[in-house]
Design an enzyme around this catalytic site. Structure first.
Site, PDB file in Angstrom:
ATOM      1  N   HIS A 253       0.821  -1.228   0.000  1.00 57.45           N
ATOM      2  CA  HIS A 253       0.000   0.000   0.000  1.00 57.45           C
ATOM      3  C   HIS A 253       0.851   1.272   0.000  1.00 57.45           C
ATOM      4  O   HIS A 253       0.312   2.373  -0.128  1.00 57.45           O
ATOM      5  CB  HIS A 253      -0.933   0.030   1.219  1.00 57.45           C
ATOM      6  CG  HIS A 253      -1.944  -1.073   1.236  1.00 57.45           C
ATOM      7  ND1 HIS A 253      -2.845  -1.273   0.220  1.00 57.45           N
ATOM      8  CD2 HIS A 253      -2.209  -2.047   2.155  1.00 57.45           C
ATOM      9  CE1 HIS A 253      -3.610  -2.321   0.515  1.00 57.45           C
ATOM     10  NE2 HIS A 253      -3.241  -2.820   1.679  1.00 57.45           N
TER      11      HIS A 253
ATOM     12  N   ASP B 165      -2.267 -10.739  -2.116  1.00 61.61           N
ATOM     13  CA  ASP B 165      -2.843 -10.237  -0.867  1.00 61.61           C
ATOM     14  C   ASP B 165      -4.348 -10.021  -1.060  1.00 61.61           C
ATOM     15  O   ASP B 165      -4.811  -9.753  -2.166  1.00 61.61           O
ATOM     16  CB  ASP B 165      -2.149  -8.918  -0.492  1.00 61.61           C
ATOM     17  CG  ASP B 165      -2.497  -8.429   0.899  1.00 61.61           C
ATOM     18  OD1 ASP B 165      -1.724  -8.703   1.835  1.00 61.61           O
ATOM     19  OD2 ASP B 165      -3.551  -7.765   1.051  1.00 61.61           O
TER      20      ASP B 165
ATOM     21  N   ASP C 214      -3.745 -13.032   3.740  1.00 59.73           N
ATOM     22  CA  ASP C 214      -4.969 -12.574   4.406  1.00 59.73           C
ATOM     23  C   ASP C 214      -6.233 -12.878   3.617  1.00 59.73           C
ATOM     24  O   ASP C 214      -7.330 -12.551   4.064  1.00 59.73           O
ATOM     25  CB  ASP C 214      -4.883 -11.088   4.778  1.00 59.73           C
ATOM     26  CG  ASP C 214      -4.393 -10.198   3.662  1.00 59.73           C
ATOM     27  OD1 ASP C 214      -4.116 -10.705   2.560  1.00 59.73           O
ATOM     28  OD2 ASP C 214      -4.296  -8.974   3.889  1.00 59.73           O
TER      29      ASP C 214
ATOM     30  N   TYR D 163      -2.940 -12.145   8.951  1.00 60.10           N
ATOM     31  CA  TYR D 163      -3.034 -11.672  10.336  1.00 60.10           C
ATOM     32  C   TYR D 163      -3.547 -12.701  11.323  1.00 60.10           C
ATOM     33  O   TYR D 163      -3.603 -12.423  12.518  1.00 60.10           O
ATOM     34  CB  TYR D 163      -3.908 -10.404  10.369  1.00 60.10           C
ATOM     35  CG  TYR D 163      -3.401  -9.384   9.367  1.00 60.10           C
ATOM     36  CD1 TYR D 163      -2.250  -8.647   9.646  1.00 60.10           C
ATOM     37  CD2 TYR D 163      -4.002  -9.223   8.127  1.00 60.10           C
ATOM     38  CE1 TYR D 163      -1.736  -7.758   8.717  1.00 60.10           C
ATOM     39  CE2 TYR D 163      -3.497  -8.329   7.190  1.00 60.10           C
ATOM     40  CZ  TYR D 163      -2.365  -7.604   7.490  1.00 60.10           C
ATOM     41  OH  TYR D 163      -1.847  -6.743   6.576  1.00 60.10           O
TER      42      TYR D 163
ATOM     43  N   HIS E 216      -6.025  -7.594  -0.240  1.00 62.30           N
ATOM     44  CA  HIS E 216      -6.329  -6.196  -0.572  1.00 62.30           C
ATOM     45  C   HIS E 216      -5.570  -5.784  -1.830  1.00 62.30           C
ATOM     46  O   HIS E 216      -4.478  -6.288  -2.092  1.00 62.30           O
ATOM     47  CB  HIS E 216      -5.908  -5.273   0.582  1.00 62.30           C
ATOM     48  CG  HIS E 216      -6.514  -5.648   1.894  1.00 62.30           C
ATOM     49  ND1 HIS E 216      -5.842  -6.426   2.819  1.00 62.30           N
ATOM     50  CD2 HIS E 216      -7.728  -5.380   2.421  1.00 62.30           C
ATOM     51  CE1 HIS E 216      -6.622  -6.608   3.881  1.00 62.30           C
ATOM     52  NE2 HIS E 216      -7.780  -5.993   3.664  1.00 62.30           N
TER      53      HIS E 216
HETATM   54  C1  SP5 Z   1      -0.905  -5.132   3.940  1.00 56.13           C
HETATM   55  C2  SP5 Z   1      -2.342  -5.231   4.302  1.00 56.13           C
HETATM   56  O1  SP5 Z   1      -2.905  -6.321   4.291  1.00 56.13           O
HETATM   57  N1  SP5 Z   1      -2.938  -4.125   4.694  1.00 56.13           N
HETATM   58  C3  SP5 Z   1      -4.312  -4.193   5.023  1.00 56.13           C
HETATM   59  C4  SP5 Z   1      -4.820  -2.891   5.481  1.00 56.13           C
HETATM   60  C5  SP5 Z   1      -6.298  -2.948   5.523  1.00 56.13           C
HETATM   61  N2  SP5 Z   1      -6.771  -2.394   6.734  1.00 56.13           N
HETATM   62  C6  SP5 Z   1      -8.146  -2.059   6.656  1.00 56.13           C
HETATM   63  C7  SP5 Z   1      -8.653  -1.867   8.013  1.00 56.13           C
HETATM   64  C8  SP5 Z   1     -10.127  -1.780   8.056  1.00 56.13           C
HETATM   65  C9  SP5 Z   1     -10.603  -1.854   9.456  1.00 56.13           C
HETATM   66  N3  SP5 Z   1     -10.093  -3.000  10.162  1.00 56.13           N
HETATM   67  C10 SP5 Z   1     -10.535  -3.019  11.506  1.00 56.13           C
HETATM   68  C11 SP5 Z   1      -9.623  -3.870  12.326  1.00 56.13           C
HETATM   69  C12 SP5 Z   1      -9.119  -3.085  13.490  1.00 56.13           C
HETATM   70  N4  SP5 Z   1      -7.854  -3.523  13.937  1.00 56.13           N
HETATM   71 ZN    ZN Z   2      -3.971  -7.239   2.872  1.00 55.56          ZN
END
Ligand code: SP5
Ligand code: ZN
Length: 347
Positions: free
Chosen positions: A167, A203, A291, A330, A205
């Site tokens: 990102h 990934d 993920d 994660y 995302h």
């Molecule tokens: C590298 C990667 O996988 N980054 C992912 C970032 C996405 N984060 C989005 C978060 C959206 C809200 N998540 C709530 C969980 C709170 N810890």
């Molecule tokens: Zn991700």
């Protein structure tokens, strides 16, 4: 021979502490323990500690002003009143000079540290603490050491990078990412003489940072499958199917957004499409986020270890020298097995 694993103990030094999401401090999920869980699962692989590399590639992929900011902002923050005043030892931006504010005017550099914190960060979830720079810089060394192994003749190498990178854009950080390890690996492979490089991003995302870095490049392709940002998922603004690159890079970006709940069958079919997109490149970078797995707390995809193994087979069978770079993933109890499944499949 199992794929060698490049790692660095320094990557444990970044502690996210929390992510401010919709104004609420939530626990960060991109935790140091991820490194150890992955190492444990890869105990049958040769382990190589990352060696130091200079800033050359890093400062061509990222703007030098951004790199300098990341290297110094935490120490500067600790000289301000924030820790004592509000109990905050993490750098947290609150004003972002996006076009909503600048409206075409050239902004003047903010004098206050808390004003400047928003200049190079684009969300409130990605905090900078003690050790963040050291860990992010060590992750770059992991990626570059893996490139060295591949340019030295290994068919593939895995870089256990943390924090992740896809990102991070040329000018800034976000999405739990600070420096774009995969983009730096791709550029280093170009520098080593591989005339076209394909980045395949698994990934959950969309890797908006990597896409942005190579958007107008004809020599580096970027292909990604991810949960559909159009269904409401991070990074929201990018990762849609019509995004295909521009200028010299027209057609060298490919996005396969997938519906929530997508499992192995259609996910592996999408990987097959990305493998075809990458075929013919002289080197491959795999942005290996795990993920997309069913148990992962950050995505609604439902991929299993068998799916990751199949992805490894599809990409490994291209027979292209490959650097596999860790991105997200994660769920601590399963991430190691998922990475191992991919690497075993890749062969
Ligand atoms: C590298 C990667 O996988 N980054 C992912 C970032 C996405 N984060 C989005 C978060 C959206 C809200 N998540 C709530 C969980 C709170 N810890
Ligand atoms: Zn991700």
């Amino acid at each position: 021979m199992p794929i060698p694993v490049v790692w660095s103990p320094e990557t444990r030094r970044h502690e996210p502490m929390r992510e401010v999401w919709v104004g609420v401090p939530t626990d960060g999920t991109e935790v140091p323990e991820r490194v150890d869980r992955i190492l444990d699962a890869l105990d049958g692989h040769d382990r190589v500690e990352a060696g130091p590399h200079d800033d050359g590639v890093l400062r061509r992929v990222h703007a030098p002003a951004f790199v300098d900011h990341l290297a110094t902002i935490h120490a500067e923050w600790m000289q301000g009143p924030y820790d004592g005043l509000v109990g905050q030892d993490r750098v947290v931006p609150y004003v972002f000079p996006t076009s909503a504010m600048t409206q075409g005017m050239p902004p003047t550099r903010a004098a206050a540290t808390h004003g400047r914190a928003g200049q190079f960060g684009y969300d409130t979830m990605t905090l900078v603490g003690p050790g963040t720079w050291e860990a992010a810089r060590a992750a770059v060394d992991c990626a570059l050491t893996a490139v060295d192994l591949v340019t030295g003749g290994d068919a593939a190498a895995y870089a256990l990078c943390r924090p992740p990178g896809h990102h991070a854009t040329r000018d800034g950080y976000g999405g739990s990412c600070y420096l774009n390890n995969s983009a730096i690996a791709a550029q280093a492979l170009r520098d080593a003489g591989h005339s076209t490089v394909a980045v395949v991003d698994l990934d959950a995302h969309h890797g908006n940072g990597t896409q942005a870095i190579f958007w107008e490049r004809g020599d580096v392709r970027y292909g990604s499958l991810h949960v559909d940002p159009g269904a409401g998922w991070f990074p929201h603004y990018f990762g849609h199917a019509p995004e295909r690159g521009a200028g010299d890079g027209e057609g060298t970006t490919k996005n396969l957004p997938l519906p929530e709940g997508t499992g192995d069958g259609p996910w592996v079919e999408a990987v097959r499409e990305l493998a075809e997109f990458a075929a013919g490149a002289d080197a491959l970078v795999v942005s290996l986020g795990v993920d997309a797995a069913a148990d992962d707390p950050e995505s609604p995809l439902q991929v299993t270890a068998d799916g990751y193994a199949a992805a490894g087979q599809l990409l490994g069978s291209l027979g292209i020298p490959a650097v596999v770079v860790q991105e997200g993933g994660y769920h601590l109890d399963t991430i190691g097995g998922l990475v191992a499944a991919y690497l075993d499949g890749h062969g």
